[in-house]
Design a protein around this motif. Sequence first.
Motif, short mmCIF file in Angstrom:
data_model
loop_
_atom_site.label_atom_id
_atom_site.label_comp_id
_atom_site.label_asym_id
_atom_site.label_seq_id
_atom_site.Cartn_x
_atom_site.Cartn_y
_atom_site.Cartn_z
N LEU A 159 0.80 -1.23 0.00
CA LEU A 159 0.00 0.00 0.00
C LEU A 159 0.84 1.27 0.00
CD1 LEU A 159 -2.79 -0.98 2.56
CD2 LEU A 159 -2.64 -1.49 0.13
N ALA A 169 -0.15 3.84 -2.68
CA ALA A 169 -1.58 3.94 -2.98
C ALA A 169 -2.18 5.24 -2.48
CB ALA A 169 -2.32 2.76 -2.37
N ALA A 222 -7.34 2.34 -0.86
CA ALA A 222 -7.21 0.89 -0.78
C ALA A 222 -8.54 0.26 -0.44
CB ALA A 222 -6.16 0.50 0.26
N ALA A 247 -2.05 0.81 5.89
CA ALA A 247 -2.75 1.96 5.32
C ALA A 247 -2.75 3.13 6.29
CB ALA A 247 -4.18 1.56 4.95
N CYS A 305 -8.70 3.83 3.51
CA CYS A 305 -8.82 2.37 3.39
C CYS A 305 -10.24 1.92 3.74
CB CYS A 305 -7.79 1.73 4.34
SG CYS A 305 -8.05 -0.02 4.65
#
Length: 410
Positions: free
Chosen positions: A73, A76, A79, A96, A103
């Motif tokens: 992650l 990102a 997520a 996250a 997330c």
Amino acid sequence: MAEHPAYPVGLRLTGRRVVVLGGGQVAQRRLPALIAAGADVRLVSPDATPSVEAMADAGEITWERRPYAEGDLADAWYALIATSDSEANTAASAEAERHRVWCVRSDDADQATAWTPATGHSEGVTVAVLTTDARHRDPRHTAAIRDAVVEGLRDGTLVAPHRRTRTPGVALVGGGPGDPDLITVRGRRLLAEADVVIADRLGPRDLLAELPPHVEVIDAAKIPYGRFMAQEAINNALIEHAKQGKAVVRLKGGDPFVFGRGMEEAQALAEAGIPCTVVPGISSSISVPGAAGIPVTHRGVAHEFTVVSGHVAPDDERSLVDWPSLAKLTGTLVILMGVDKIGRIAETLVAHGRSPETPVALVQEGTTAAQRRVDATLATVAETVVAREVRPPAVIVVGEVVGVGPHGTA
């Protein structure tokens, strides 16, 4: 955190990395919206449903066929954690949090930093519904609210004023076979926004009663052998009202381009410089047989179906239909506007090879409360139409599929 409501926001994910952990049913439901948002989707999962795998094969997402690993992650923006491994979900959720990645968790919403709302779309508007109280979260309730709002926007029962200059023009709307519920959602919305509606007799008449009082309704009915509004007059009415800056809907039965003279109207509008939108409709050629329990195709019975106009008899020099060739086909023949010519049509089909015992069904006023089905054969259909007083509009189906359904003759 549970004491405070979620803060609603729209994420702009175009070109940004989104990581999805797990390739099961949750991912299958969520991935299409992420793809539509233009996200750079990276799926991490040892396996996936066939639908998710198809998205990867099509290049819509990048699939890494392995379990979640620390660091997945890191890059990102967003997520979605939806694996069946609760320990992996917890570890990914913690990652996250460390990387400040919003997330969503499918297994434990309370441990997530984001929730997925129930969403729907209607003409450039996205409706998103979230439960504000986490203690009384009910996905079915939020989905029901979403559906009610979206349906209201689509069918015009929930109308919000447009704060924009509306471009005048004409929408050629296919109203479907007659049942007002079978018009498309776009067609219904355009009706709700119309200033003028020019309607055919075969259009869904019940929808006209729903129009606001200020909407002008013009009857363009072409009643067989009775009064009718010439096509040129219809074209002129469309053009004149559009030039007055009005939103005009030409409401037609079935589909505008299936024996509906829709292209003639579109051409006239183009020549006059009037913008024209075509909204396809459900054609009676397939919907009416279906409503009467007749499939126009069926495995092992018919691998083809042909739709023809029967308003001109086979021996009429104006006919453009190759009836001898149609008689040699083994599939289904659907005839529109052919009630008064069915006797000569049946004779022609039999003369060129179709068996006289070929089943025939006539479905009158299909999909409406007055629908009725009359069965015959090519040998008996002419006398049956007279004896049973079959009247237009009726869809005629010729072929073995007539006997397939639960109400068939087979």
